[in-house]
Design an enzyme around this catalytic site. Structure first.
Site, PDB file in Angstrom:
ATOM      1  CG  HIS A 276      -1.743   1.232   1.227  1.00  0.00           C
ATOM      2  ND1 HIS A 276      -3.078   1.235   0.431  1.00  0.00           N
ATOM      3  CD2 HIS A 276      -1.594   2.481   1.814  1.00  0.00           C
ATOM      4  CE1 HIS A 276      -3.500   2.615   0.857  1.00  0.00           C
ATOM      5  NE2 HIS A 276      -2.673   3.492   1.426  1.00  0.00           N
TER       6      HIS A 276
ATOM      7  CG  ASP B  35     -12.317   3.142   5.185  1.00  0.00           C
ATOM      8  OD1 ASP B  35     -11.873   4.098   6.109  1.00  0.00           O
ATOM      9  OD2 ASP B  35     -12.018   3.105   3.959  1.00  0.00           O
TER      10      ASP B  35
ATOM     11  CB  SER C  31      -8.951   4.880   6.770  1.00  0.00           C
ATOM     12  OG  SER C  31      -9.238   4.843   5.402  1.00  0.00           O
TER      13      SER C  31
ATOM     14  CE  LYS D 119      -9.343   1.856   2.898  1.00  0.00           C
ATOM     15  NZ  LYS D 119      -9.623   3.120   2.380  1.00  0.00           N
TER      16      LYS D 119
ATOM     17  NE  ARG E 102     -10.815  10.277   8.307  1.00  0.00           N
ATOM     18  CZ  ARG E 102      -9.903   9.422   7.532  1.00  0.00           C
ATOM     19  NH1 ARG E 102     -10.341   8.181   7.245  1.00  0.00           N
ATOM     20  NH2 ARG E 102      -8.557  10.088   7.485  1.00  0.00           N
TER      21      ARG E 102
HETATM   22  N1  URA Z   1      -6.149   6.508   2.244  1.00  0.00           N
HETATM   23  C1  URA Z   1      -7.391   5.758   2.900  1.00  0.00           C
HETATM   24  O1  URA Z   1      -7.473   4.801   2.432  1.00  0.00           O
HETATM   25  N2  URA Z   1      -7.705   6.254   3.905  1.00  0.00           N
HETATM   26  C2  URA Z   1      -7.238   7.408   4.398  1.00  0.00           C
HETATM   27  O2  URA Z   1      -7.758   7.879   5.404  1.00  0.00           O
HETATM   28  C3  URA Z   1      -6.350   8.138   3.755  1.00  0.00           C
HETATM   29  C4  URA Z   1      -5.951   7.656   2.913  1.00  0.00           C
END
Ligand code: URA
Length: 439
Positions: free
Chosen positions: A92, A171, A193, A197, A178
Site C-alpha cells: 500500500h 470505512d 482506514s 481494508k 471525513r
Molecule cells: N487512504 C485511505 O484509504 N484512508 C485515509 O484515511 C487516507 C488515505
C-alpha cells in the site's frame, strides 16, 4: 444481545480526552454503518478523535470494528503443485505524484510465484490513482468478482483491481464524511482506514510505502514515521507480516505524472529500462514483499532484465480484458515549457506537478468525474540534471486546451535552476525502514 450506548456520551468522552472501550467502539462503528448513528454525530466524533487522538488499543479496536462491518477475503485456498499453501503479498502506498510503482511491482513479485492481490483506488486531488492509470489500457477492466480475482491469482499470480463494496463498508462511509468535515488528517483515522481494508483483504505479508514531502499526505518526516509505526503495529497485531518504508515525495517519482504516460513508463521499467528512482523503489518494495513471505536472497532486478516480470504484466493485463500491445491514448494538445536559464535543476515541487497534472485532466475534482487517459506531464529534467536555456523542461498533455493555462499557474515557482551549475545534494529515496521490532 450486545449492549447499546448513548452516542452523545461517547462523543463527550472523547471530546474531554477520555478513552473508548472495546464495546463502545464496536457498537459505535456498527451503529454508524447501519445508520443508527447520524452523520452529524459521527462527524463530531471524528473531530474529537482528530483533536484528542486514540491510543494503540483503541486504534486496533476501531480497525477491527471497521473490518467486522464487511467481508474478509480468504486466499488460503491458493495452493502450489505440492499442495502447500501459497502465501500472498500486498503493498500500500499512502499516495504521491508520479507514483506508478504498483504497475511494475505486482507483476514483478508475481513472477517469483507469489500471488499479489492488489486492491487499488482512484485518484482524488493531486495524487493519482492506480485504477485510473490502468484504465488508459484499451479494454482493461477494474472490477472483478471475488471468484474472478481468486482464479486470476491462481493462474497469473498478479491482480490489480477495484475493492468490492463488501470490504470495510464502515470505512467507505467514514472516509466520505471525513473528506467533507476537515477530519482526514488524523493519524489514528488514516491508519485505521488504510489498515482495515488491507487486513480485510487477507494478504499474508504487507509492505507500506509511507511517503513524506510536499506531494504526500504527510508533509513532515515525523508524521510519516508515526503513521508508519501505527500501521505496522496494526498489521502485526492482526497477524499480517507488515513492514514500512518511509520514502521521499518532495520531488515526483520518475519522469511522468498522469495516466497513460505513467503506464508507458511502467512498461519501460518492466522492459529493463526506466528512470532509476522508479526502478530502485520497485526493487526495494519487491524485496520487502518477497521477504515477508520468506523469499530472500533473490535478485529481483534480474526479472526486470530477463522478461519474466514483463510476461506476468502481459498475462495480468490480458486476463482483465486489456490489450498489452494496443497503443496508449495520445493527447489532443501538447504544450512545452522550456528552461529560462542554463544551469542545474535543484528543485521540482511534487505538489505543484501533481496539481498541474490534475488540472490537465489526469485527476478529478469530484468522485464521480471522469479522467482523461492521455492527460499528464512528462519531465525532461529532474533535480540534479543540467539544462540549457530554451531546452524543454516539461511537456503538458491534455485533451482540453483551455486547461493548459491553469496547469501553468500551478507550476509557477515550482522549479529552481542554479545558474552557477554547481553540484546538487539529492535526498535519499528511502529514508527509513520500520518493522515490528521497531515498535
Ligand atoms: N487512504 C485511505 O484509504 N484512508 C485515509 O484515511 C487516507 C488515505
Amino acid at each position: 444481545m450486545s449492549r447499546t450506548f448513548d452516542v452523545v456520551d461517547l462523543i463527550r468522552t472523547k471530546r474531554d480526552g477520555g478513552r473508548l472501550s472495546q464495546d463502545q467502539i464496536q457498537w459505535l462503528v456498527g451503529a454508524y454503518t447501519d445508520e443508527r448513528v447520524a452523520e452529524e454525530q459521527m462527524s463530531a466524533m471524528a473531530m474529537a478523535i482528530l483533536l484528542r487522538g486514540m491510543d494503540r488499543e483503541e486504534i486496533a479496536q476501531w480497525t477491527a470494528a471497521m473490518i467486522a462491518s464487511g467481508e474478509r477475503m480468504d486466499f488460503s485456498g491458493l495452493t502450489a503443485a505440492d499442495g502447500s499453501r501459497r502465501l500472498t503479498a500486498d503493498k500500500h502506498s499512502t499516495g504521491g505524484v508520479g507514483d506508478k510503482i504498483t504497475l511494475p511491482l505486482a507483476p514483478l513479485v508475481a513472477s517469483f510465484g507469489v500471488p499479489v492481490p492488489q486492491l487499488s483506488g482512484r485518484g482524488l486531488g493531486h495524487t493519482g490513482g492506480t485504477l485510473d492509470k490502468m484504465e488508459a489500457i484499451v479494454g482493461w477492466r477494474a472490477h472483478l468478482s471475488n471468484d474472478e480475482m481468486f482464479a486470476q491469482l491462481d493462474s497469473v499470480g498478479a491482480v490489480i483491481c477495484a475493492a468490492g463494496s463488501g470490504l470495510a463498508p464502515a470505512d467507505k462511509k467514514l472516509y466520505a464524511l471525513r473528506d467533507v468535515t476537515g477530519t482526514v488528517e488524523s493519524i489514528p483515522l488514516i491508519a485505521s482506514s488504510i489498515m482495515s481494508k488491507k487486513i480485510a483483504e487477507g494478504a499474508d505479508a504487507l509492505v507500506l510505502d509511507v511517503k513524506t514531502g510536499t506531494g504526500a499526505f504527510m508533509k513532515s518526516y515525523d508524521d510519516a514515521a508515526e503513521l508508519a509505526r501505527t500501521m505496522v503495529a496494526l498489521g502485526t497485531d492482526a497477524g499480517v507480516n507488515t513492514t514500512a518504508l518511509i520514502t521521499e515525495m518532495n520531488t515526483p517519482l520518475g519522469l511522468t505524472a498522469g495516466n497513460g504516460v505513467e503506464v508507458e513508463e511502467s512498461v519501460e521499467v518492466l522492459a529493463g529500462g526506466g528512470p532509476a528512482d522508479v526502478v530502485d523503489l520497485t526493487a526495494a518494495l519487491a524485496e520487502e514483499m518477497l521477504a515477508g513471505v520468506g523469499i530472500t536472497g533473490v535478485d529481483v532486478r534480474e526479472h526486470l532484465r530477463n522478461g519474466k516480470a514483463m510476461d506476468s504484466w502481459r498475462a495480468m493485463v490480458a486476463a482483465q480484458g486489456g490489450n498489452p500491445d494496443a497503443p496508449l491514448p495520445q493527447p489532443k494538445h501538447t504544450h512545452t515549457i522550456t528552461a529560462a536559464v542554463s544551469g542545474t535543476v535543484t528543485r521540482m515541487d511534487a505538489y505543484a506537478v501533481g496539481v498541474a497534472a490534475w488540472r490537465l485532466g489526469a485527476g478529478r475534482g469530484r468522485k464521480e468525474d471522469p479522467v482523461q487517459a492521455a492527460a499528464g506531464i512528462r519531465m525532461h529534467a529532474k533535480p540534479g540534471d543540467t539544462i540549457t536555456a530554451g531546452a524543454p523542461l516539461l511537456s503538458l498533455y491534455t485533451d482540453d486546451e483551455a486547461r493548459i493555462s491553469r496547469a501553468e499557474e500551478a507550476l509557477a515557482g515550482a522549479i529552481d535552476v542554479d545558474a552557477s551549475g554547481g553540484p546538487v545534494e539529492l535526498p535519499d529515496l528511502i529514508h527509513a525502514r520500520i518493522t515490528a521490532a521497531d515498535l
